[in-house]
Design a protein around this motif. Structure first.
Motif, PDB file in Angstrom:
ATOM      1  N   SER A 227      -1.721  83.012  58.522  1.00 49.93           N
ATOM      2  CA  SER A 227      -1.560  81.535  58.000  1.00 49.93           C
ATOM      3  C   SER A 227      -0.994  81.832  56.520  1.00 49.93           C
ATOM      4  CB  SER A 227      -2.986  81.000  57.802  1.00 49.93           C
ATOM      5  OG  SER A 227      -3.805  81.872  56.931  1.00 49.93           O
ATOM      6  N   ASN A 228      -0.539  80.684  56.026  1.00 48.81           N
ATOM      7  CA  ASN A 228       0.368  80.882  54.617  1.00 48.81           C
ATOM      8  C   ASN A 228       0.063  79.732  53.675  1.00 48.81           C
ATOM      9  OD1 ASN A 228       1.916  82.264  52.924  1.00 48.81           O
ATOM     10  ND2 ASN A 228       3.884  81.153  53.690  1.00 48.81           N
ATOM     11  N   PHE A 229      -0.126  79.988  52.328  1.00 50.33           N
ATOM     12  CA  PHE A 229      -0.132  78.993  51.489  1.00 50.33           C
ATOM     13  C   PHE A 229       1.056  79.362  50.400  1.00 50.33           C
ATOM     14  CE2 PHE A 229      -2.440  77.742  47.138  1.00 50.33           C
ATOM     15  CZ  PHE A 229      -1.738  76.600  47.308  1.00 50.33           C
ATOM     16  N   GLU A 230       2.026  78.420  50.381  1.00 55.37           N
ATOM     17  CA  GLU A 230       3.145  78.640  49.477  1.00 55.37           C
ATOM     18  C   GLU A 230       2.871  78.348  48.025  1.00 55.37           C
ATOM     19  OE1 GLU A 230       6.285  76.295  51.024  1.00 55.37           O
ATOM     20  OE2 GLU A 230       6.442  77.623  53.134  1.00 55.37           O
TER      21      GLU A 230
ATOM     22  N   SER B 105       2.836  71.925  47.569  1.00 58.85           N
ATOM     23  CA  SER B 105       2.880  73.076  48.340  1.00 58.85           C
ATOM     24  C   SER B 105       2.352  73.008  49.624  1.00 58.85           C
ATOM     25  CB  SER B 105       2.278  74.240  47.623  1.00 58.85           C
ATOM     26  OG  SER B 105       2.866  74.152  46.073  1.00 58.85           O
ATOM     27  N   LEU B 106       3.146  73.677  50.644  1.00 57.84           N
ATOM     28  CA  LEU B 106       2.785  73.762  52.096  1.00 57.84           C
ATOM     29  C   LEU B 106       1.732  74.748  52.255  1.00 57.84           C
ATOM     30  CD1 LEU B 106       5.852  73.675  54.053  1.00 57.84           C
ATOM     31  CD2 LEU B 106       4.150  71.977  54.249  1.00 57.84           C
ATOM     32  N   ILE B 107       0.780  74.457  53.062  1.00 53.61           N
ATOM     33  CA  ILE B 107      -0.247  75.179  53.738  1.00 53.61           C
ATOM     34  C   ILE B 107      -0.206  74.932  55.189  1.00 53.61           C
ATOM     35  CG2 ILE B 107      -2.729  75.924  53.869  1.00 53.61           C
ATOM     36  CD1 ILE B 107      -3.047  73.901  51.097  1.00 53.61           C
ATOM     37  N   HIS B 108      -0.033  76.398  55.974  1.00 55.27           N
ATOM     38  CA  HIS B 108       0.001  76.036  57.313  1.00 55.27           C
ATOM     39  C   HIS B 108      -0.539  77.353  58.086  1.00 55.27           C
ATOM     40  CE1 HIS B 108       3.708  78.653  57.271  1.00 55.27           C
ATOM     41  NE2 HIS B 108       3.921  77.863  55.856  1.00 55.27           N
ATOM     42  N   ARG B 109      -0.871  76.779  59.354  1.00 57.21           N
ATOM     43  CA  ARG B 109      -1.441  77.767  60.341  1.00 57.21           C
ATOM     44  C   ARG B 109      -1.445  77.200  61.765  1.00 57.21           C
ATOM     45  NH1 ARG B 109      -7.381  81.057  59.633  1.00 57.21           N
ATOM     46  NH2 ARG B 109      -7.209  82.178  61.632  1.00 57.21           N
TER      47      ARG B 109
ATOM     48  N   PHE C  99      -8.995  77.381  55.403  1.00 59.06           N
ATOM     49  CA  PHE C  99      -8.906  78.031  56.756  1.00 59.06           C
ATOM     50  C   PHE C  99      -7.395  77.813  57.053  1.00 59.06           C
ATOM     51  CE2 PHE C  99      -8.422  78.017  61.284  1.00 59.06           C
ATOM     52  CZ  PHE C  99      -9.329  79.367  61.770  1.00 59.06           C
ATOM     53  N   LEU C 100      -6.704  76.808  56.827  1.00 58.37           N
ATOM     54  CA  LEU C 100      -5.209  76.676  57.072  1.00 58.37           C
ATOM     55  C   LEU C 100      -4.076  77.634  56.223  1.00 58.37           C
ATOM     56  CD1 LEU C 100      -4.870  72.771  57.722  1.00 58.37           C
ATOM     57  CD2 LEU C 100      -5.174  74.742  59.577  1.00 58.37           C
ATOM     58  N   GLY C 101      -4.868  78.421  55.096  1.00 51.27           N
ATOM     59  CA  GLY C 101      -3.972  79.256  54.596  1.00 51.27           C
ATOM     60  C   GLY C 101      -4.338  79.765  53.172  1.00 51.27           C
ATOM     61  N   VAL C 102      -5.269  78.984  52.527  1.00 57.21           N
ATOM     62  CA  VAL C 102      -5.382  79.273  51.036  1.00 57.21           C
ATOM     63  C   VAL C 102      -6.396  80.584  50.858  1.00 57.21           C
ATOM     64  CG1 VAL C 102      -6.405  78.501  48.808  1.00 57.21           C
ATOM     65  CG2 VAL C 102      -4.852  76.956  50.214  1.00 57.21           C
TER      66      VAL C 102
END
Lengths: 350, 255
Positions: free
Chosen positions: B54-57, B120-124, B168-171
């Motif tokens: 997952s990623n947190f930009e 900022s995007l957060i995605h999984r 859960f989605l990335g942070v």
């Protein structure tokens, strides 16, 4: 020994010890972070740092708890015991950084204060599987930081030795809390058996060494235990000359360890417990006419039990006499500082 | 070779130098200890549970446009690139703000409006969230046509774990399981949308936005069940690509 209080009384050994300690901590953190990022490119820096700090501190606590029994089993480990305070402060610092980062990351920036969240965010106190593991770590951290903050002899003198000693024995409570913190926290979410094996080896090592050291102490007590040799309470210790020059023979009388030091042809009986940290004074040596504790080098005059001026420590002394080439001890302590207890064996050869 | 002569030496810590044989003994063993500690570092590092992709930009601020909806949590309905003409034409991205807080107090006044915002995007997997900068919210059109893409509700029983969508989605990694429980509780208590994470036998995750029987937020009521395996009975519906699970927390069952 030092008369005035200083943060650290540096000497070349201590500087080398601290430099090696600092390098070791940096290496540990660097290896954990480096390997972690290579092995898990998806990992986040804050999680790896949190775990690197936590495991480093917990490992340091294991080392600290091993040094004491190792030094009891083999005196060649004593240089590590002498500098253990620095390792303790380093370990508490690692714990503080781990705890602070965890508090910020898991409890900060929320709708209640981080400290309130620490104790209320997981309400499952009645479940072993879901038990809140973070307050256990926080309680251990309070103990370890308190110990680190009071590790200096200034606090030993001002809190009094019994209070200080009781406070620092809490390290075993802190260790138990941290084992629970790890077992009910990280171990529950990891899928690899390696963390469990590492924890098991750590507990067995610490526990095993403590048991071995305690067994050795009991053996020593069994060997040195004597019964009064007469109705008057005097104890027949040994023949003069059996005690090696510059060393002590231990006697266990009425549950108290008494050290009978020989300095040339003069014999003196002192309490075998150092006033500094209850160190094993009876395992010390006579150096420059003074009985020296092997733990931290505290010195006492054998005749009167007083530390050389300007130091204030005094250990009890006991009456000794020589009858027919044998040393006799009266285990009733003399008034503190009394010089009448020691005796001379005149012309003895070891 | 065993060096017993070192046992006859006497170490006094405050002296400038220790006895040579004793110090050699200590040095050799300390070096072994350091090597052992580094071995522990390697083992501890490689034995961690794998981290999610997952990623947190964090720190990368982008500009987004879409229609604000509240389900009841704020989502940004954005036009979807037409890679699959048969698929939905829009996506719903959950919104949050800095810290363990929901975005609803900031977005509620703009419900139904077409807006431009920065964040900022957060995605999984296929789920996306935006950590918006509330001060950048700007209305482009007061009332925008609402996409009519809601499905009917179907009764369902699911087994899974309640997580906070933001972590859960990335942070956070990990953003679930017991070590993350406190953080998830704090986030959900602060208004971050709770999500029921359900995994199939292959481990593939599906997310259900968790709301009450009437579609209301039930964040405070789900807190005792966060990060534990539970069974939830309710009804599931979709709104575009968003799965919404309506359930009464009174009926949650711990497994």
């Amino acid at each position: 020994m030092g008369h005035s209080y200083q943060a650290v009384q540096w000497n070349p050994n201590k500087k080398r010890y601290d430099a090696l300690l600092l390098v070791s901590v940096v290496l540990y953190l660097g290896v954990f972070l480096g390997v972690g990022f290579v092995w898990f490119p998806e990992a986040t820096a804050e999680t790896l740092l949190l775990r690197a700090l936590g495991t480093a501190g917990f490992l340091a606590l294991h080392v600290i708890l091993c040094i004491g029994p190792l030094a009891r089993l083999d005196r060649r480990w004593l240089p590590l015991l002498y500098n253990r305070r620095h390792l303790g402060v380093t370990m508490a610092t690692l714990g503080l950084l781990h705890g602070g980062l965890a508090l910020l990351q898991f409890h900060g920036f929320g709708d209640v204060s981080a400290f309130e969240s620490l104790f209320t965010s997981n309400p499952r106190w009645g479940s072993l599987a879901q038990f809140p593991f973070q307050p256990l770590g926080a309680a251990a951290l309070v103990i370890l930081v308190l110990m680190a903050a009071t590790s200096h002899d200034f606090w030993l003198a001002n809190l009094t030795a019994p209070v200080w000693k009781a406070l620092h024995m809490l390290v075993y409570v802190a260790y138990g809390l941290l084992v629970m913190h790890v077992a009910l926290g990280a171990l529950q979410v990891e899928s690899s058996p390696i963390p469990l094996v590492l924890l098991g080896v750590g507990i067995l090592t610490v526990g095993g060494l403590q048991v071995l050291a305690a067994r050795k102490d009991r053996q020593v007590d069994g060997e040195i235990g004597v019964s009064p040799g007469s109705d008057t309470g005097w104890i027949d210790v040994c023949a003069i000359g059996e005690i090696e020059d510059g060393r002590a023979r231990l006697v266990l009388a009425s549950g108290e360890r008494i050290a009978i030091f020989r300095d040339g042809d003069r014999y003196s009986a002192l309490s075998a417990v150092c006033q500094h940290q209850n160190g094993p004074l009876g395992e010390g040596r006579i150096v420059d006419g003074l009985a020296v504790c092997p733990w931290h080098g505290f010195q006492y005059r054998p005749k009167c039990g007083r530390s050389p001026e300007p130091f204030q420590e005094v250990v009890p002394t006991f009456p000794l006499k020589i009858v027919e080439e044998r040393l006799w001890l009266d285990p009733t302590p003399l008034p503190l500082g009394d010089e009448s207890g020691s005796t001379s064996g005149g012309g003895i050869r070891a | 070779m065993r060096d017993d002569s070192a046992r006859d030496e006497f170490f006094i810590g405050w002296q400038a130098e220790g006895p040579p044989r004793t110090m050699r003994f200590v040095r050799a063993r300390v070096l072994w200890w350091i090597a052992l500690a580094l071995g522990v570092a390697v083992l501890a590092a490689i034995s961690q549970r794998p981290f999610a992709s997952s990623n947190f930009e964090f720190g990368a601020v982008r500009t987004f446009e879409g229609v604000l909806e509240h389900v009841p949590f704020p989502v940004l309905v954005v036009d979807r690139p037409a890679a699959d003409p048969a698929g939905p034409s829009t996506s719903r991205w959950l919104l949050t703000v800095f810290g363990k807080r929901g975005a609803e107090p900031h977005t509620r006044p703009f419900d139904g409006a077409r807006v431009r915002l920065k964040g900022s995007l957060i995605h999984r997997d296929d789920a996306v969230m935006v950590e918006l900068l509330p001060e950048t919210l700007a209305v482009l059109e007061e009332r925008s046509a609402r996409a009519d893409d809601a499905s009917a509700a179907t009764p369902i029983t699911l087994r899974g774990e309640i997580v906070d969508s933001k972590c859960f989605l990335g942070v956070m990694k990990p953003g679930n399981l017991k070590t993350h429980r406190a953080c998830a509780a704090r986030c959900i208590s602060g208004g971050v949308p709770p999500v029921l994470l359900v995994r199939d036998e292959s481990g593939r995750a599906t997310y259900f936005l968790l709301v009450g029987p009437a579609g209301e937020a039930v964040n405070e009521r789900v807190l005792p069940y966060v990060a534990e395996p539970i069974e939830v009975t309710g009804s599931v519906s979709t709104r575009g690509d968003l799965r919404i699970l309506r359930a009464d927390p009174e009926a949650f069952r711990r497994l």
